[in-house]
Design a protein around this motif. Structure first.
Motif, PDB file in Angstrom:
ATOM      1  N   PHE A 171       0.892  -1.425   0.045  1.00 45.80           N
ATOM      2  CA  PHE A 171      -0.067  -0.116   0.054  1.00 45.80           C
ATOM      3  C   PHE A 171       0.965   1.337   0.005  1.00 45.80           C
ATOM      4  CE2 PHE A 171      -1.841   3.566   2.280  1.00 45.80           C
ATOM      5  CZ  PHE A 171      -3.215   3.595   1.502  1.00 45.80           C
ATOM      6  N   CYS A 172       1.827   1.280   0.813  1.00 45.09           N
ATOM      7  CA  CYS A 172       2.826   2.722   0.861  1.00 45.09           C
ATOM      8  C   CYS A 172       3.431   2.565  -0.260  1.00 45.09           C
ATOM      9  CB  CYS A 172       3.898   2.190   2.230  1.00 45.09           C
ATOM     10  SG  CYS A 172       2.758   2.307   3.667  1.00 45.09           S
ATOM     11  N   GLY A 173       4.085   1.456  -0.840  1.00 46.00           N
ATOM     12  CA  GLY A 173       4.843   1.546  -2.070  1.00 46.00           C
ATOM     13  C   GLY A 173       3.968   2.035  -3.140  1.00 46.00           C
ATOM     14  N   GLU A 174       2.886   1.575  -3.229  1.00 44.07           N
ATOM     15  CA  GLU A 174       1.677   2.134  -4.429  1.00 44.07           C
ATOM     16  C   GLU A 174       1.294   3.400  -4.175  1.00 44.07           C
ATOM     17  OE1 GLU A 174      -0.498  -1.262  -6.709  1.00 44.07           O
ATOM     18  OE2 GLU A 174      -0.755  -1.393  -4.491  1.00 44.07           O
ATOM     19  N   PHE A 175       1.061   4.053  -2.870  1.00 49.93           N
ATOM     20  CA  PHE A 175       0.602   5.286  -2.382  1.00 49.93           C
ATOM     21  C   PHE A 175       1.320   6.395  -2.784  1.00 49.93           C
ATOM     22  CE2 PHE A 175      -1.452   8.599   0.270  1.00 49.93           C
ATOM     23  CZ  PHE A 175      -2.679   8.486  -0.179  1.00 49.93           C
ATOM     24  N   LEU A 176       2.759   6.284  -2.396  1.00 46.77           N
ATOM     25  CA  LEU A 176       3.610   7.007  -2.578  1.00 46.77           C
ATOM     26  C   LEU A 176       4.585   7.118  -3.919  1.00 46.77           C
ATOM     27  CD1 LEU A 176       4.381   9.562  -0.293  1.00 46.77           C
ATOM     28  CD2 LEU A 176       6.599   8.171  -0.060  1.00 46.77           C
ATOM     29  N   GLY A 177       4.390   8.156  -4.317  1.00 53.78           N
ATOM     30  CA  GLY A 177       5.325   8.257  -5.627  1.00 53.78           C
ATOM     31  C   GLY A 177       4.453   8.187  -6.865  1.00 53.78           C
ATOM     32  N   LEU A 178       4.851   8.983  -7.923  1.00 56.36           N
ATOM     33  CA  LEU A 178       4.188   9.267  -9.204  1.00 56.36           C
ATOM     34  C   LEU A 178       5.136   8.965 -10.168  1.00 56.36           C
ATOM     35  CD1 LEU A 178       1.900  12.520  -8.664  1.00 56.36           C
ATOM     36  CD2 LEU A 178       1.403  10.061  -9.558  1.00 56.36           C
ATOM     37  N   PRO A 179       4.564   8.138 -11.191  1.00 50.94           N
ATOM     38  CA  PRO A 179       3.640   7.392 -11.285  1.00 50.94           C
ATOM     39  C   PRO A 179       3.350   6.423 -10.338  1.00 50.94           C
ATOM     40  CG  PRO A 179       4.954   6.692 -13.150  1.00 50.94           C
ATOM     41  CD  PRO A 179       5.529   7.970 -12.422  1.00 50.94           C
ATOM     42  N   VAL A 180       2.340   5.642 -10.078  1.00 48.41           N
ATOM     43  CA  VAL A 180       2.246   4.533  -9.022  1.00 48.41           C
ATOM     44  C   VAL A 180       3.316   3.442  -9.552  1.00 48.41           C
ATOM     45  CG1 VAL A 180       0.500   2.729  -8.199  1.00 48.41           C
ATOM     46  CG2 VAL A 180      -0.190   5.417  -8.824  1.00 48.41           C
ATOM     47  N   MET A 181       3.690   2.981  -8.240  1.00 46.81           N
ATOM     48  CA  MET A 181       4.689   1.807  -8.556  1.00 46.81           C
ATOM     49  C   MET A 181       3.988   1.016  -9.158  1.00 46.81           C
ATOM     50  SD  MET A 181       6.260  -0.448  -5.340  1.00 46.81           S
ATOM     51  CE  MET A 181       7.495   0.772  -4.614  1.00 46.81           C
ATOM     52  N   ASN A 182       4.956   0.158 -10.435  1.00 50.05           N
ATOM     53  CA  ASN A 182       4.567  -1.069 -10.949  1.00 50.05           C
ATOM     54  C   ASN A 182       4.486  -2.249  -9.944  1.00 50.05           C
ATOM     55  OD1 ASN A 182       4.434   0.244 -13.750  1.00 50.05           O
ATOM     56  ND2 ASN A 182       6.548   0.682 -13.121  1.00 50.05           N
ATOM     57  N   ILE A 183       3.527  -2.902  -9.963  1.00 54.60           N
ATOM     58  CA  ILE A 183       3.428  -4.374  -9.279  1.00 54.60           C
ATOM     59  C   ILE A 183       3.152  -5.428 -10.467  1.00 54.60           C
ATOM     60  CG2 ILE A 183       2.233  -5.590  -7.645  1.00 54.60           C
ATOM     61  CD1 ILE A 183       3.404  -3.264  -6.248  1.00 54.60           C
TER      62      ILE A 183
END
Lengths: 384, 304
Positions: free
Chosen positions: A258-270
């Motif tokens: 969640f933290c990985g995806e929430f912070l950073g633009l663009p959203v972290m690739n999973i």
């Protein structure tokens, strides 16, 4: 010296009561919506769960989270506007509820500005000093000083209704800062501003923080504001702390997906469901070995999720072939949206004279992940 | 070249609606204005011309009623002065008390507010009745033959007005303004006096006018509690004067001299003349507060 300690603080808002002869259907709808919220107990909606944190003198802390994550509740608890049924809030070692509101020396900037509409800009800014019964000359001096810092000197005689959104926000910040509070609380203060005004306000806040050395707690759902201003970030989701660390750490070593995806633009690739095989996993055609700590947390044949930020995907001559879908230009960055074996990926590239001029839809590019910047998460979303 | 007419295009059915609205509004306006016109013309009619009923255009014009008023000017001016005093003081106290009662009821952090609001609402529906009220005011508060008789009973604070002000506070003043003021270090008195009251001009004007009209037109308090003629307000004086004239005209015990005098006394026209005199201040004040009054009546009624 001002430090705030929150220990095991939980906040429950009672369910909406359905009663009376009128508006029963509407009231029932509100109640049902509340009961459908992610975290509810028999008593009501849980806005904050077992929250603990320590904020030291002079720190600039951002509380980040999506809407409904409990950010504003947390701020209101720290301000003393809400009394949590569980847990304690200590302000310089004393229980906040035991300190008289005058002695708390807390100022807050509300999302909707909350200026006094019947007072001029000068009167609005002077209000906190007037209630302290400060001499008039001193009030005038202080107001002029803060008005100079916030660029409001020529607006002091105006009424709030005559101001633009950005000016109102500056008045709200000036009113909060004029009494030189020990603790400044900001509740999404730039939510209604345009990007240019936001930038100006961020500069102003940074300047005020440097000049006054005030402890600042800044609540926002705008990660850009949080990253650019705060030294430390607390990420909330559904009233639960997801991570509390320095801005760098939150960005570079997110504790969960969640933290990985929430912070950073663009959203972290999973990249989901990557199988661990003999202590390693494969990403973009390359094998990456797990380190000792990671090996302890997952076994062979386990499925994991692999996270990689767009800035850590390198486009070059090596790696695996991906297809360009479309390109966005944001400031000095080129965000390239790629397709790879049915997956959507984003890579970020700086626009510079030496680099490639442009990418067209359908172009084939070779991509490769920076091995030092790969984040691994188990299926519960925790960092491996 | 023909000049193009500046017209508004009405949608189908709108024209009919406009005509219907015009007719209804005209009728309503007439209902309000006709009694007022009649009151003025009657006050300028001779007493003899009123024997066969009121007319919009009097058969015989006369200033007798106003001459009669002029003869009684000392008493009327004193009554007028007392009425103004009672209205000003009463309205001021009423505004302060009503808004001060409404303020805590509008505060979400004031826990007993629902219980107090219920008690307030209860008094709007039920009360102890006239006898009990009379006993309390005269025996406990000793207001008989005192100016307090006009100020205290009934009009000082009205549950309905408190509810209106509370609703106005809730619906029109964002709660975050109160919270901002609290964090700025303001105590409740400062929040009330420097923020809530100045932001409530429309509703304060509305209840101020209601209250002022209540005090201005209040004649029952004088009838119940006041026997001293020096303490008669204009409405009480009007009532007492009419009763006296009626008494002189109808009693069998009158002498020839009083009978003669009473026949020449203007009764109907004098009644209307006093009513006009009593109405003048309201007519003067109303245009100045009309805008705020309408705003207050609209927003105060909105449920918060």
């Amino acid at each position: 010296m001002t430090d705030i300690r929150l220990e095991d603080v939980s906040m429950i808002y009672p369910f909406h009561k359905v009663g009376g002869l009128f508006y029963r259907k509407e009231q029932q709808k509100i109640l049902e919506a509340q009961k459908a919220m992610p975290y509810t107990s028999n008593e009501g909606v849980i806005a904050l769960q077992h929250f603990s944190a320590r904020i030291d003198q002079g720190e600039f802390v951002a509380v980040l989270g999506p809407s409904g994550s409990g950010k504003t509740t947390l701020l209101r608890i720290i301000a003393g506007l809400e009394r949590p049924p569980l847990g304690t809030v200590r302000y310089d070692g004393c229980d906040l509820q035991q300190i008289d509101i005058d002695d708390r020396d807390i100022a807050m900037v509300f999302q909707n500005y909350s200026l006094y509409p019947n007072q001029t800009v000068y009167q609005n800014i002077a209000f906190p000093l007037e209630v302290k019964h400060m001499p008039r000359e001193e009030i005038a001096r202080e107001v002029e000083k803060i008005a100079g810092l916030t660029g409001l000197t020529d607006k002091l005689r105006k009424m709030p209704e005559e101001l633009s959104g950005g000016e109102k926000q500056r008045v709200a910040v000036a009113r909060a800062m004029v009494k030189d509070p020990k603790l400044l609380l900001l509740d999404e203060p730039f939510a209604n501003l345009d990007p240019l005004m936001k930038k100006k306000m961020r500069e102003l806040l940074r300047k005020l923080h440097e000049n006054y050395e005030t402890t600042i707690i800044y609540v926002t759902h705008d990660q850009y504001d949080a990253i650019s201003l705060a030294e430390r970030i607390i990420i909330l989701k559904d009233g639960i702390t997801q991570m509390d660390a320095s801005t760098e750490e939150v960005y570079n070593r997110p504790l969960n997906r969640f933290c990985g995806e929430f912070l950073g633009l663009p959203v972290m690739n999973i990249i989901e469901d990557v199988r661990v095989d003999k202590g390693s996993f494969e990403l973009f055609g390359e094998k990456h070995a797990l380190n000792a700590a990671q090996k302890k947390k997952c076994r062979d044949r386990d499925l994991i999720d692999v996270g990689i930020r767009g800035t850590n995907i390198q486009i070059g001559d090596q790696g695996v072939k991906a297809e360009v879908e479309y390109v966005e230009i944001i400031e000095a960055d080129r965000i390239i949206h790629l397709g790879l074996e049915g997956r959507k990926l984003t890579a970020v590239e700086k626009i510079n004279d030496a680099g490639r001029l442009t990418y067209l839809k359908g172009d084939a590019v070779m991509i490769k992940a920076d091995p030092d910047r790969i984040h691994l998460f188990d299926k519960e979303g925790n960092r491996i | 070249m023909a000049k193009k007419k500046n017209t508004i295009t009405l949608m189908k059915g709108e024209r009919e609606f406009h005509y219907a609205a015009l007719v209804i509004m005209t009728l309503m306006m007439l209902f309000c204005i006709v009694p007022l016109i009649l009151m003025v013309t009657v006050s300028f009619s001779s007493e003899q011309s009123l024997v066969y009923g009121y007319r919009f255009i009097p058969d015989e014009w006369s200033l007798d009623a106003y001459a009669f008023m002029w003869a009684k000017r000392a008493t009327i001016f004193r009554a007028y002065g007392l009425t103004i005093l009672v209205t000003v003081i009463g309205t001021a106290i009423s505004l302060v008390m009503t808004s001060m009662f409404a303020y805590p009821l509008s505060r979400k952090d004031f826990k007993p507010r629902n219980v107090i609001a219920f008690i307030l609402f209860f008094t709007m529906l039920f009360n102890g009745g006239m006898t009990a009220s009379y006993m309390v005011w005269t025996r406990l508060f000793h207001i008989k033959d005192k100016i307090w008789a006009y100020l205290l009973p009934g009009s000082l604070m009205n549950g309905m007005n408190v509810m209106l002000v509370r609703n106005y506070f809730n619906a029109n003043i964002p709660y975050s303004i109160i919270e901002a003021a609290r964090l700025d270090g303001a105590k409740d008195w400062t929040i009330y006096s420097k923020i809530m009251v100045p932001l409530s001009k429309p509703i304060m004007t509305t209840i101020g006018l209601f209250s002022a009209l209540g005090y201005w037109n209040n004649w029952t308090a004088g009838i119940y509690y006041v026997n001293n003629p020096k303490l008669y307000t204009i409405q009480v004086y009007l009532k007492k004067l009419m009763d006296s004239i009626q008494f002189l005209k109808t009693t069998d015990l009158q002498s020839e001299a009083t009978l003669l005098a009473s026949r020449n006394l203007p009764t109907e026209s004098a009644r209307m003349a006093i009513a006009i005199i009593a109405l003048i201040p309201v007519l003067i004040v109303y245009p100045f507060i009309q805008k705020e009054l309408i705003k207050g009546m609209v927003v105060g009624g909105v449920k918060g």
